[in-house]
Design a protein around this motif. Structure first.
Motif, mmCIF file in Angstrom:
data_model
loop_
_atom_site.group_PDB
_atom_site.id
_atom_site.type_symbol
_atom_site.label_atom_id
_atom_site.label_comp_id
_atom_site.label_asym_id
_atom_site.label_seq_id
_atom_site.Cartn_x
_atom_site.Cartn_y
_atom_site.Cartn_z
ATOM 1 N N PHE A 186 0.834 -1.197 0.000
ATOM 2 C CA PHE A 186 0.000 0.000 0.000
ATOM 3 C C PHE A 186 0.873 1.253 0.000
ATOM 4 C CE2 PHE A 186 -2.392 3.209 2.526
ATOM 5 C CZ PHE A 186 -3.443 3.414 1.659
ATOM 6 N N ARG A 187 1.894 1.257 0.836
ATOM 7 C CA ARG A 187 2.779 2.417 0.905
ATOM 8 C C ARG A 187 3.542 2.604 -0.402
ATOM 9 N NH1 ARG A 187 5.818 2.198 6.487
ATOM 10 N NH2 ARG A 187 6.325 4.330 5.890
ATOM 11 N N THR A 188 3.947 1.517 -1.033
ATOM 12 C CA THR A 188 4.608 1.605 -2.343
ATOM 13 C C THR A 188 3.648 2.189 -3.369
ATOM 14 O OG1 THR A 188 6.080 -0.249 -1.837
ATOM 15 C CG2 THR A 188 5.714 0.255 -4.171
ATOM 16 N N ALA A 189 2.402 1.740 -3.335
ATOM 17 C CA ALA A 189 1.402 2.264 -4.268
ATOM 18 C C ALA A 189 1.171 3.754 -4.033
ATOM 19 C CB ALA A 189 0.099 1.491 -4.129
ATOM 20 N N LEU A 190 1.165 4.166 -2.768
ATOM 21 C CA LEU A 190 1.012 5.592 -2.481
ATOM 22 C C LEU A 190 2.191 6.392 -3.031
ATOM 23 C CD1 LEU A 190 -0.383 5.706 1.178
ATOM 24 C CD2 LEU A 190 -1.615 6.130 -0.949
ATOM 25 N N ASP A 191 3.396 5.860 -2.879
ATOM 26 C CA ASP A 191 4.583 6.543 -3.411
ATOM 27 C C ASP A 191 4.495 6.684 -4.926
ATOM 28 O OD1 ASP A 191 5.680 6.856 -0.889
ATOM 29 O OD2 ASP A 191 6.965 5.083 -1.048
ATOM 30 N N ALA A 207 -3.817 10.117 3.143
ATOM 31 C CA ALA A 207 -3.967 8.655 3.213
ATOM 32 C C ALA A 207 -2.801 8.026 3.959
ATOM 33 C CB ALA A 207 -4.075 8.074 1.808
ATOM 34 N N GLU A 208 -1.610 8.516 3.714
ATOM 35 C CA GLU A 208 -0.431 7.965 4.380
ATOM 36 C C GLU A 208 -0.477 8.225 5.889
ATOM 37 O OE1 GLU A 208 3.920 7.277 2.812
ATOM 38 O OE2 GLU A 208 3.452 9.402 3.047
ATOM 39 N N ARG A 209 -0.892 9.423 6.273
ATOM 40 C CA ARG A 209 -0.997 9.738 7.704
ATOM 41 C C ARG A 209 -2.088 8.895 8.374
ATOM 42 N NH1 ARG A 209 -0.194 14.913 5.719
ATOM 43 N NH2 ARG A 209 -2.439 15.335 5.767
ATOM 44 N N ALA A 210 -3.215 8.732 7.693
ATOM 45 C CA ALA A 210 -4.298 7.923 8.249
ATOM 46 C C ALA A 210 -3.859 6.474 8.428
ATOM 47 C CB ALA A 210 -5.536 8.003 7.351
ATOM 48 N N ASN A 211 -3.127 5.958 7.458
ATOM 49 C CA ASN A 211 -2.637 4.585 7.544
ATOM 50 C C ASN A 211 -1.650 4.431 8.687
ATOM 51 O OD1 ASN A 211 -0.292 2.547 6.514
ATOM 52 N ND2 ASN A 211 -2.347 1.798 6.004
ATOM 53 N N ALA A 212 -0.767 5.404 8.863
ATOM 54 C CA ALA A 212 0.220 5.336 9.950
ATOM 55 C C ALA A 212 -0.470 5.390 11.310
ATOM 56 C CB ALA A 212 1.230 6.470 9.806
ATOM 57 N N ALA A 213 -1.477 6.254 11.436
ATOM 58 C CA ALA A 213 -2.207 6.355 12.702
ATOM 59 C C ALA A 213 -2.972 5.065 12.988
ATOM 60 C CB ALA A 213 -3.156 7.550 12.660
ATOM 61 N N TRP A 214 -3.605 4.504 11.953
ATOM 62 C CA TRP A 214 -4.327 3.238 12.107
ATOM 63 C C TRP A 214 -3.377 2.137 12.582
ATOM 64 C CZ3 TRP A 214 -3.251 -1.092 9.046
ATOM 65 C CH2 TRP A 214 -4.106 -2.186 9.247
ATOM 66 N N LEU A 220 1.739 6.679 -6.718
ATOM 67 C CA LEU A 220 0.656 7.604 -7.003
ATOM 68 C C LEU A 220 1.110 9.047 -6.807
ATOM 69 C CD1 LEU A 220 -2.334 7.997 -7.702
ATOM 70 C CD2 LEU A 220 -2.839 7.716 -5.259
ATOM 71 N N ARG A 221 1.847 9.272 -5.738
ATOM 72 C CA ARG A 221 2.339 10.616 -5.436
ATOM 73 C C ARG A 221 3.139 11.185 -6.606
ATOM 74 N NH1 ARG A 221 4.386 9.579 -0.870
ATOM 75 N NH2 ARG A 221 2.826 10.516 0.458
ATOM 76 N N THR A 222 3.955 10.359 -7.243
ATOM 77 C CA THR A 222 4.794 10.851 -8.334
ATOM 78 C C THR A 222 4.007 11.074 -9.621
ATOM 79 O OG1 THR A 222 5.429 8.621 -9.039
ATOM 80 C CG2 THR A 222 6.850 9.712 -7.401
ATOM 81 N N SER A 223 2.834 10.472 -9.732
ATOM 82 C CA SER A 223 2.065 10.602 -10.962
ATOM 83 C C SER A 223 0.994 11.696 -10.893
ATOM 84 C CB SER A 223 1.415 9.271 -11.329
ATOM 85 O OG SER A 223 0.411 8.936 -10.386
ATOM 86 N N LEU A 224 0.754 12.239 -9.716
ATOM 87 C CA LEU A 224 -0.299 13.235 -9.555
ATOM 88 C C LEU A 224 0.237 14.657 -9.736
ATOM 89 C CD1 LEU A 224 -2.194 11.960 -6.392
ATOM 90 C CD2 LEU A 224 -3.014 11.936 -8.740
ATOM 91 N N PRO A 225 -0.624 15.554 -10.153
ATOM 92 C CA PRO A 225 -0.228 16.956 -10.159
ATOM 93 C C PRO A 225 -0.023 17.431 -8.713
ATOM 94 C CG PRO A 225 -2.511 16.703 -10.925
ATOM 95 C CD PRO A 225 -1.961 15.338 -10.675
ATOM 96 N N SER A 226 0.816 18.401 -8.515
ATOM 97 C CA SER A 226 1.204 18.824 -7.163
ATOM 98 C C SER A 226 0.008 19.197 -6.288
ATOM 99 C CB SER A 226 2.194 19.978 -7.228
ATOM 100 O OG SER A 226 1.616 21.072 -7.904
ATOM 101 N N GLU A 227 -1.042 19.754 -6.868
ATOM 102 C CA GLU A 227 -2.196 20.151 -6.056
ATOM 103 C C GLU A 227 -2.994 18.958 -5.535
ATOM 104 O OE1 GLU A 227 -3.503 20.349 -10.378
ATOM 105 O OE2 GLU A 227 -1.785 21.118 -9.271
ATOM 106 N N ARG A 228 -2.742 17.772 -6.037
ATOM 107 C CA ARG A 228 -3.456 16.572 -5.588
ATOM 108 C C ARG A 228 -2.632 15.700 -4.646
ATOM 109 N NH1 ARG A 228 -6.955 13.930 -9.124
ATOM 110 N NH2 ARG A 228 -7.630 12.980 -7.191
ATOM 111 N N VAL A 229 -1.373 16.016 -4.459
ATOM 112 C CA VAL A 229 -0.491 15.200 -3.622
ATOM 113 C C VAL A 229 -0.941 15.190 -2.168
ATOM 114 C CG1 VAL A 229 1.887 14.998 -2.764
ATOM 115 C CG2 VAL A 229 1.467 15.401 -5.174
#
Length: 82
Positions: A14-19, A36-43, A21-30
């Motif tokens: 999941f974290r790899t997929a987020l990474d 999602a990453e913070r929510a996953n870490a807290a969970w 995704l982060r590189t493929s999105l425009p900066s305003e969507r990152v």
């Protein structure tokens, strides 16, 4: 241990997929990926790790309540849906 190992493997994917995704999105969507990453870490910290301690201490019923219909676990994913 079997389920924790599986969970850790899936979490790593999941974290790899987020990474990726982060590189493929425009900066305003990152920001949504960061949320999602913070929510996953807290969970992981508040549900998985706390649940492991509860089970280790013989409090399996309390651990199960964390992931039941009225448990706290699902609340960690709500930020990812916005």
């Amino acid at each position: 241990p079997y389920y924790i190992e599986r969970l850790d493997r899936h979490r790593a994917k999941f974290r790899t997929a987020l990474d990726e995704l982060r590189t493929s999105l425009p900066s305003e969507r990152v920001g949504s990926v960061d949320t999602a990453e913070r929510a996953n870490a807290a969970w992981y910290k508040d549900v998985v790790q706390v649940g492991q301690v509860l089970v280790r201490d013989g409090k399996s019923a309390e651990a199960e309540q964390m992931v039941g219909r009225k448990g706290i676990a699902d609340g960690y994913f709500l930020p990812m849906l916005n």
